[in-house]
Design a protein around this motif. Structure first.
Motif, PDB file in Angstrom:
ATOM      1  N   PRO A 113       5.320  39.496   3.837  1.00  0.00           N
ATOM      2  CA  PRO A 113       3.968  39.906   4.221  1.00  0.00           C
ATOM      3  C   PRO A 113       3.327  40.854   3.205  1.00  0.00           C
ATOM      4  O   PRO A 113       2.142  40.727   2.880  1.00  0.00           O
ATOM      5  N   GLU A 114       4.136  41.792   2.678  1.00  0.00           N
ATOM      6  CA  GLU A 114       3.631  42.727   1.666  1.00  0.00           C
ATOM      7  C   GLU A 114       3.248  41.987   0.384  1.00  0.00           C
ATOM      8  O   GLU A 114       2.260  42.324  -0.278  1.00  0.00           O
ATOM      9  N   LEU A 115       4.037  40.962   0.040  1.00  0.00           N
ATOM     10  CA  LEU A 115       3.752  40.157  -1.153  1.00  0.00           C
ATOM     11  C   LEU A 115       2.406  39.455  -1.011  1.00  0.00           C
ATOM     12  O   LEU A 115       1.573  39.480  -1.927  1.00  0.00           O
ATOM     13  N   LEU A 116       2.174  38.822   0.129  1.00  0.00           N
ATOM     14  CA  LEU A 116       0.928  38.084   0.338  1.00  0.00           C
ATOM     15  C   LEU A 116      -0.278  39.018   0.342  1.00  0.00           C
ATOM     16  O   LEU A 116      -1.339  38.675  -0.202  1.00  0.00           O
ATOM     17  N   THR A 117      -0.115  40.199   0.927  1.00  0.00           N
ATOM     18  CA  THR A 117      -1.188  41.186   0.902  1.00  0.00           C
ATOM     19  C   THR A 117      -1.502  41.603  -0.531  1.00  0.00           C
ATOM     20  O   THR A 117      -2.667  41.702  -0.936  1.00  0.00           O
ATOM     21  N   ARG A 118      -0.463  41.809  -1.298  1.00  0.00           N
ATOM     22  CA  ARG A 118      -0.628  42.218  -2.694  1.00  0.00           C
ATOM     23  C   ARG A 118      -1.344  41.134  -3.505  1.00  0.00           C
ATOM     24  O   ARG A 118      -2.206  41.426  -4.326  1.00  0.00           O
ATOM     25  N   LEU A 119      -0.967  39.884  -3.281  1.00  0.00           N
ATOM     26  CA  LEU A 119      -1.598  38.779  -4.002  1.00  0.00           C
ATOM     27  C   LEU A 119      -3.070  38.656  -3.631  1.00  0.00           C
ATOM     28  O   LEU A 119      -3.901  38.277  -4.464  1.00  0.00           O
ATOM     29  N   GLY A 120      -3.387  38.965  -2.379  1.00  0.00           N
ATOM     30  CA  GLY A 120      -4.778  38.915  -1.948  1.00  0.00           C
ATOM     31  C   GLY A 120      -5.611  40.043  -2.509  1.00  0.00           C
ATOM     32  O   GLY A 120      -6.828  39.899  -2.704  1.00  0.00           O
ATOM     33  N   LYS A 149      -2.666  35.649 -11.910  1.00  0.00           N
ATOM     34  CA  LYS A 149      -2.887  34.260 -12.306  1.00  0.00           C
ATOM     35  C   LYS A 149      -1.629  33.412 -12.124  1.00  0.00           C
ATOM     36  O   LYS A 149      -1.721  32.194 -11.954  1.00  0.00           O
ATOM     37  N   GLU A 150      -0.468  34.061 -12.200  1.00  0.00           N
ATOM     38  CA  GLU A 150       0.804  33.330 -12.091  1.00  0.00           C
ATOM     39  C   GLU A 150       1.823  34.153 -11.341  1.00  0.00           C
ATOM     40  O   GLU A 150       1.911  35.368 -11.516  1.00  0.00           O
ATOM     41  N   VAL A 151       2.596  33.483 -10.499  1.00  0.00           N
ATOM     42  CA  VAL A 151       3.728  34.109  -9.813  1.00  0.00           C
ATOM     43  C   VAL A 151       4.988  33.365 -10.230  1.00  0.00           C
ATOM     44  O   VAL A 151       5.087  32.148 -10.036  1.00  0.00           O
ATOM     45  N   ILE A 152       5.936  34.091 -10.819  1.00  0.00           N
ATOM     46  CA  ILE A 152       7.223  33.508 -11.186  1.00  0.00           C
ATOM     47  C   ILE A 152       8.190  33.742 -10.038  1.00  0.00           C
ATOM     48  O   ILE A 152       8.447  34.881  -9.653  1.00  0.00           O
ATOM     49  N   LEU A 153       8.720  32.675  -9.489  1.00  0.00           N
ATOM     50  CA  LEU A 153       9.686  32.782  -8.393  1.00  0.00           C
ATOM     51  C   LEU A 153      11.084  32.791  -9.011  1.00  0.00           C
ATOM     52  O   LEU A 153      11.622  31.759  -9.380  1.00  0.00           O
ATOM     53  N   ALA A 154      11.643  33.982  -9.125  1.00  0.00           N
ATOM     54  CA  ALA A 154      12.927  34.163  -9.814  1.00  0.00           C
ATOM     55  C   ALA A 154      14.059  34.451  -8.834  1.00  0.00           C
ATOM     56  O   ALA A 154      14.949  35.253  -9.119  1.00  0.00           O
ATOM     57  N   THR A 155      14.029  33.795  -7.682  1.00  0.00           N
ATOM     58  CA  THR A 155      15.154  33.906  -6.757  1.00  0.00           C
ATOM     59  C   THR A 155      16.346  33.187  -7.369  1.00  0.00           C
ATOM     60  O   THR A 155      16.186  32.299  -8.227  1.00  0.00           O
ATOM     61  N   ASN A 156      17.542  33.535  -6.933  1.00  0.00           N
ATOM     62  CA  ASN A 156      18.748  32.958  -7.517  1.00  0.00           C
ATOM     63  C   ASN A 156      18.844  31.452  -7.237  1.00  0.00           C
ATOM     64  O   ASN A 156      18.320  30.968  -6.231  1.00  0.00           O
ATOM     65  N   PRO A 157      19.511  30.696  -8.121  1.00  0.00           N
ATOM     66  CA  PRO A 157      19.641  29.241  -7.938  1.00  0.00           C
ATOM     67  C   PRO A 157      20.704  28.875  -6.910  1.00  0.00           C
ATOM     68  O   PRO A 157      21.629  28.111  -7.188  1.00  0.00           O
ATOM     69  N   THR A 158      20.579  29.436  -5.728  1.00  0.00           N
ATOM     70  CA  THR A 158      21.454  29.102  -4.602  1.00  0.00           C
ATOM     71  C   THR A 158      20.637  28.300  -3.595  1.00  0.00           C
ATOM     72  O   THR A 158      19.407  28.195  -3.726  1.00  0.00           O
ATOM     73  N   LEU A 187       3.115  29.003   0.430  1.00  0.00           N
ATOM     74  CA  LEU A 187       2.185  30.042   0.866  1.00  0.00           C
ATOM     75  C   LEU A 187       1.239  30.470  -0.249  1.00  0.00           C
ATOM     76  O   LEU A 187       0.073  30.786   0.001  1.00  0.00           O
ATOM     77  N   ILE A 188       1.738  30.464  -1.474  1.00  0.00           N
ATOM     78  CA  ILE A 188       0.983  31.021  -2.600  1.00  0.00           C
ATOM     79  C   ILE A 188       0.026  30.011  -3.231  1.00  0.00           C
ATOM     80  O   ILE A 188      -1.098  30.363  -3.614  1.00  0.00           O
ATOM     81  N   GLN A 189       0.448  28.766  -3.346  1.00  0.00           N
ATOM     82  CA  GLN A 189      -0.391  27.771  -4.023  1.00  0.00           C
ATOM     83  C   GLN A 189      -1.787  27.618  -3.414  1.00  0.00           C
ATOM     84  O   GLN A 189      -2.766  27.489  -4.153  1.00  0.00           O
ATOM     85  N   PRO A 190      -1.942  27.640  -2.073  1.00  0.00           N
ATOM     86  CA  PRO A 190      -3.297  27.547  -1.504  1.00  0.00           C
ATOM     87  C   PRO A 190      -4.204  28.718  -1.889  1.00  0.00           C
ATOM     88  O   PRO A 190      -5.427  28.637  -1.723  1.00  0.00           O
ATOM     89  N   MET A 191      -3.619  29.790  -2.421  1.00  0.00           N
ATOM     90  CA  MET A 191      -4.412  30.944  -2.851  1.00  0.00           C
ATOM     91  C   MET A 191      -4.977  30.727  -4.255  1.00  0.00           C
ATOM     92  O   MET A 191      -5.661  31.591  -4.798  1.00  0.00           O
ATOM     93  N   GLY A 192      -4.655  29.567  -4.849  1.00  0.00           N
ATOM     94  CA  GLY A 192      -5.154  29.256  -6.180  1.00  0.00           C
ATOM     95  C   GLY A 192      -4.385  29.926  -7.296  1.00  0.00           C
ATOM     96  O   GLY A 192      -4.883  30.062  -8.420  1.00  0.00           O
ATOM     97  N   ILE A 193      -3.152  30.347  -7.009  1.00  0.00           N
ATOM     98  CA  ILE A 193      -2.311  31.027  -7.999  1.00  0.00           C
ATOM     99  C   ILE A 193      -1.223  30.063  -8.479  1.00  0.00           C
ATOM    100  O   ILE A 193      -0.570  29.405  -7.667  1.00  0.00           O
TER     101      ILE A 193
END
Length: 202
Positions: A125-132, A137-146, A159-165
């Motif tokens: 929720p904090e992430l989405l608020t921050r993006l808003g 322009k870009e969000v790198i999703l660097a979660t582990n490859p698990t 969640l992020i793509q509809p925000m145009g990012i």
């Protein structure tokens, strides 16, 4: 064993730490008992001080003794790009690569249904608020490859793509099923440079 309750209590507490089994906890306990009392007191004080004085940055949720943290407070970093990682230790790993100069967001875990961890247990929720609130322009999703890391990345992308990012994922030069903290800076840096865009399936 009678007469060893303080020792058993310390072994138990140490064994609760991640990656520490009972044998290792016993070894650490007897090591500490062999040390000078002032050295043990210094260790205990460092633990208490770190716990009391470390807080979550109100912007990125990384651990820091200041708010905002040093990275978030640095105006020279690239404000157009945000890197999302699982844990605070991953920020340190990314910084060692010298390949990233944007900002971070720490999730403090991943979505793991089998462990009862959903999006609301993370800082999503904090992430989405921050993006808003900020023009990234870009969000790198660097979660582990698990499996859980991949699930979390795909969930966030939806969640992020509809925000145009633009959403990108670090490349799989990282072994699937691994943990970022165990890779050297060159490996992580290469995965970061070769990131790929996550595109919504139609």
């Amino acid at each position: 064993m009678k007469g060893q309750q303080p020792i058993e209590s310390l072994v138990y507490e140490l064994s609760r730490l991640p990656g520490i089994g009972r044998k290792t906890a016993q070894r650490l306990t007897y090591y500490l008992l062999d040390q000078d009392e002032k050295d043990v007191e210094s260790l205990a004080q460092a633990l208490v001080t770190a716990k009391r004085e470390t807080k979550k940055c109100s912007l990125c949720s990384n651990y820091s003794d200041q708010d905002p943290c040093e990275i978030c407070a640095n105006p020279k970093r690239d404000g157009s790009i945000l890197c999302v990682v699982e844990h605070p230790k991953d920020v340190a790993t990314m910084e060692k690569t010298g390949k990233f100069n944007g900002y971070y967001h720490v999730l403090h875990g991943v979505i793991a249904p089998q462990r009862g961890l959903g999006p609301n247990e993370l800082t999503i929720p904090e992430l989405l608020t921050r993006l808003g609130d900020h023009d990234f322009k870009e969000v790198i999703l660097a979660t582990n490859p698990t499996q859980d890391g991949q699930l979390t990345a795909l969930y966030l992308a939806q969640l992020i793509q509809p925000m145009g990012i633009k959403c990108t994922r670090i490349s799989y030069g990282l072994p699937v099923g691994g943990d970022m903290e165990y890779y050297d800076a060159v490996t992580v840096g290469t995965a970061l440079e070769n990131r790929v865009e996550i595109k919504e399936k139609k």
